[in-house]
Design a protein around this motif. Sequence first.
Motif, PDB file in Angstrom:
ATOM      1  N   LYS A  31       0.831  -1.205   0.000  1.00 57.88           N
ATOM      2  CA  LYS A  31       0.000   0.000   0.000  1.00 57.88           C
ATOM      3  C   LYS A  31       0.864   1.252   0.000  1.00 57.88           C
ATOM      4  O   LYS A  31       0.569   2.230  -0.699  1.00 57.88           O
ATOM      5  CB  LYS A  31      -0.921  -0.011   1.218  1.00 57.88           C
ATOM      6  CG  LYS A  31      -2.068  -1.005   1.087  1.00 57.88           C
ATOM      7  CD  LYS A  31      -3.040  -0.848   2.239  1.00 57.88           C
ATOM      8  CE  LYS A  31      -4.264  -1.730   2.029  1.00 57.88           C
ATOM      9  NZ  LYS A  31      -5.271  -1.551   3.086  1.00 57.88           N
ATOM     10  N   ARG A  32       1.934   1.225   0.793  1.00 53.78           N
ATOM     11  CA  ARG A  32       2.784   2.403   0.878  1.00 53.78           C
ATOM     12  C   ARG A  32       3.449   2.704  -0.462  1.00 53.78           C
ATOM     13  O   ARG A  32       3.599   3.856  -0.860  1.00 53.78           O
ATOM     14  CB  ARG A  32       3.853   2.198   1.965  1.00 53.78           C
ATOM     15  CG  ARG A  32       4.788   3.389   2.147  1.00 53.78           C
ATOM     16  CD  ARG A  32       5.730   3.145   3.300  1.00 53.78           C
ATOM     17  NE  ARG A  32       5.020   3.126   4.562  1.00 53.78           N
ATOM     18  CZ  ARG A  32       4.689   4.220   5.257  1.00 53.78           C
ATOM     19  NH1 ARG A  32       4.998   5.411   4.772  1.00 53.78           N
ATOM     20  NH2 ARG A  32       4.070   4.130   6.397  1.00 53.78           N
ATOM     21  N   LEU A  33       3.867   1.633  -1.165  1.00 56.12           N
ATOM     22  CA  LEU A  33       4.554   1.803  -2.443  1.00 56.12           C
ATOM     23  C   LEU A  33       3.603   1.740  -3.632  1.00 56.12           C
ATOM     24  O   LEU A  33       4.052   1.759  -4.778  1.00 56.12           O
ATOM     25  CB  LEU A  33       5.640   0.727  -2.597  1.00 56.12           C
ATOM     26  CG  LEU A  33       6.735   0.704  -1.513  1.00 56.12           C
ATOM     27  CD1 LEU A  33       7.714  -0.419  -1.755  1.00 56.12           C
ATOM     28  CD2 LEU A  33       7.451   2.048  -1.450  1.00 56.12           C
ATOM     29  N   LYS A  34       2.277   1.608  -3.330  1.00 55.90           N
ATOM     30  CA  LYS A  34       1.247   1.525  -4.377  1.00 55.90           C
ATOM     31  C   LYS A  34       1.486   0.349  -5.327  1.00 55.90           C
ATOM     32  O   LYS A  34       1.340   0.462  -6.541  1.00 55.90           O
ATOM     33  CB  LYS A  34       1.167   2.843  -5.156  1.00 55.90           C
ATOM     34  CG  LYS A  34       0.829   4.056  -4.298  1.00 55.90           C
ATOM     35  CD  LYS A  34       0.594   5.275  -5.144  1.00 55.90           C
ATOM     36  CE  LYS A  34       0.351   6.534  -4.329  1.00 55.90           C
ATOM     37  NZ  LYS A  34      -0.357   6.386  -3.083  1.00 55.90           N
ATOM     38  N   ILE A  35       1.869  -0.785  -4.729  1.00 49.85           N
ATOM     39  CA  ILE A  35       2.076  -2.014  -5.503  1.00 49.85           C
ATOM     40  C   ILE A  35       0.838  -2.891  -5.350  1.00 49.85           C
ATOM     41  O   ILE A  35       0.361  -3.078  -4.234  1.00 49.85           O
ATOM     42  CB  ILE A  35       3.306  -2.784  -4.988  1.00 49.85           C
ATOM     43  CG1 ILE A  35       4.558  -1.906  -5.078  1.00 49.85           C
ATOM     44  CG2 ILE A  35       3.503  -4.079  -5.770  1.00 49.85           C
ATOM     45  CD1 ILE A  35       5.772  -2.533  -4.444  1.00 49.85           C
ATOM     46  N   PRO A  36       0.282  -3.456  -6.446  1.00 52.03           N
ATOM     47  CA  PRO A  36      -0.880  -4.343  -6.341  1.00 52.03           C
ATOM     48  C   PRO A  36      -0.594  -5.536  -5.427  1.00 52.03           C
ATOM     49  O   PRO A  36       0.534  -6.046  -5.400  1.00 52.03           O
ATOM     50  CB  PRO A  36      -1.116  -4.798  -7.789  1.00 52.03           C
ATOM     51  CG  PRO A  36      -0.505  -3.725  -8.620  1.00 52.03           C
ATOM     52  CD  PRO A  36       0.688  -3.238  -7.846  1.00 52.03           C
ATOM     53  N   GLU A  37      -1.609  -5.990  -4.704  1.00 49.95           N
ATOM     54  CA  GLU A  37      -1.441  -7.085  -3.750  1.00 49.95           C
ATOM     55  C   GLU A  37      -0.881  -8.346  -4.400  1.00 49.95           C
ATOM     56  O   GLU A  37       0.008  -9.007  -3.861  1.00 49.95           O
ATOM     57  CB  GLU A  37      -2.787  -7.414  -3.082  1.00 49.95           C
ATOM     58  CG  GLU A  37      -3.306  -6.336  -2.163  1.00 49.95           C
ATOM     59  CD  GLU A  37      -4.724  -6.630  -1.704  1.00 49.95           C
ATOM     60  OE1 GLU A  37      -5.163  -7.782  -1.862  1.00 49.95           O
ATOM     61  OE2 GLU A  37      -5.383  -5.717  -1.208  1.00 49.95           O
ATOM     62  N   ILE A  38      -1.416  -8.707  -5.566  1.00 46.25           N
ATOM     63  CA  ILE A  38      -0.989  -9.964  -6.193  1.00 46.25           C
ATOM     64  C   ILE A  38       0.476  -9.905  -6.589  1.00 46.25           C
ATOM     65  O   ILE A  38       1.182 -10.915  -6.599  1.00 46.25           O
ATOM     66  CB  ILE A  38      -1.883 -10.298  -7.408  1.00 46.25           C
ATOM     67  CG1 ILE A  38      -1.677 -11.764  -7.797  1.00 46.25           C
ATOM     68  CG2 ILE A  38      -1.594  -9.369  -8.587  1.00 46.25           C
ATOM     69  CD1 ILE A  38      -2.728 -12.281  -8.747  1.00 46.25           C
ATOM     70  N   VAL A  39       0.978  -8.701  -6.899  1.00 51.15           N
ATOM     71  CA  VAL A  39       2.382  -8.548  -7.289  1.00 51.15           C
ATOM     72  C   VAL A  39       3.295  -8.720  -6.079  1.00 51.15           C
ATOM     73  O   VAL A  39       4.313  -9.409  -6.147  1.00 51.15           O
ATOM     74  CB  VAL A  39       2.620  -7.172  -7.953  1.00 51.15           C
ATOM     75  CG1 VAL A  39       4.103  -6.983  -8.266  1.00 51.15           C
ATOM     76  CG2 VAL A  39       1.792  -7.055  -9.223  1.00 51.15           C
ATOM     77  N   VAL A  40       2.924  -8.125  -4.953  1.00 49.54           N
ATOM     78  CA  VAL A  40       3.758  -8.277  -3.755  1.00 49.54           C
ATOM     79  C   VAL A  40       3.718  -9.720  -3.271  1.00 49.54           C
ATOM     80  O   VAL A  40       4.696 -10.249  -2.742  1.00 49.54           O
ATOM     81  CB  VAL A  40       3.311  -7.294  -2.640  1.00 49.54           C
ATOM     82  CG1 VAL A  40       2.101  -7.802  -1.872  1.00 49.54           C
ATOM     83  CG2 VAL A  40       4.458  -7.036  -1.673  1.00 49.54           C
ATOM     84  N   GLY A  41       2.588 -10.404  -3.501  1.00 52.43           N
ATOM     85  CA  GLY A  41       2.507 -11.817  -3.152  1.00 52.43           C
ATOM     86  C   GLY A  41       3.417 -12.665  -4.021  1.00 52.43           C
ATOM     87  O   GLY A  41       4.051 -13.616  -3.551  1.00 52.43           O
ATOM     88  N   ALA A  42       3.497 -12.306  -5.312  1.00 57.98           N
ATOM     89  CA  ALA A  42       4.303 -13.078  -6.259  1.00 57.98           C
ATOM     90  C   ALA A  42       5.791 -12.775  -6.153  1.00 57.98           C
ATOM     91  O   ALA A  42       6.603 -13.485  -6.750  1.00 57.98           O
ATOM     92  CB  ALA A  42       3.832 -12.805  -7.691  1.00 57.98           C
TER      93      ALA A  42
END
Length: 315
Positions: A31-42
């Motif tokens: 959220k802080r870096l505005k990265i989509p959830e699925i991307v941070v999961g992957a």
Amino acid sequence: MVKVVALFVLGLILICLGGDRLVDAAVAIAKRLKIPEIVVGATIVSLGTTLPEILVSTTAALQGTPGAADISAGNAFGSIICNTALIAGLTQLIAPSKKVARSSITWRAAMFFGVSLALIAVGLFTGQFNRVTGIALLFVFCIYAVANVKFPGGDEEEKKKEEDKQGPLAVQLLTLAVCAVLLYFGANLLVDNGIILAGALGVPERVIAVTFIALGTSLPELVTSLASIIKGYGNVGLGNIVGANLLNLLLVMGIPATITGISLNPSTVRIDAVLGVIVMAVLTVPLMIKQRSYRVQGGILLAVYVGYVVSSFVA
């Protein structure tokens, strides 16, 4: 034997604690870096939860003892089957994924299928993954890492309106690292003591690798995925599975193959690797076409996993 059971339980506790906080920290960073959830999961989450598989396969390859190759290769392919058929099957049965960005899934799934089919071909023709194969896998991992930065995807994902309280970024990164360490040690306690318990049954090394060891080293993914659902971030868990499966091919197989080379049990290539491709297709094809999953997929995947485990022991 009491000590073995106690250490096994301690490993489970460490994994549960680490997986729970790992999700919180990863989502806060996203959220802080505005990265989509699925991307941070992957990426971030999957790298942390795949550490146990990397350690087990590399250690097995370095030992060079009889059956070590079966453990090294079987752990990688067995973890893919466990991640997809058991963990993704269970999570999709409980809470099917919705609003999944096609751009986040498609290229990662395509890379998985391409690498898997190449490894199956190499394994069938040569009966091993030599150092050249290992170096090629590590090179593809570098491409994967760059692609995650250049083509993260996720623009189509539904954005959450609520804003969670977030601490300093440095604290979240430290929390992420500590949780990865907890998962690492917890999974090793489970694997080491699980092997002792399973060894008393006289089970062959390949069967131990694709069942007990694969399940033990995949527990971080299981806990992380379930925690993601409970906390309302199901796409983190889904991305974790897809990313972890790619890392199982590129790092869990690539590192030991580069160091020592890996001889293969024919069943590992003809059964385990092929089944890994099939269950990933069941999981990802509907996501790429409809941008969502269905409970029936979860049921099919769980049924496949049960049949696979039973047939492994019977055979």
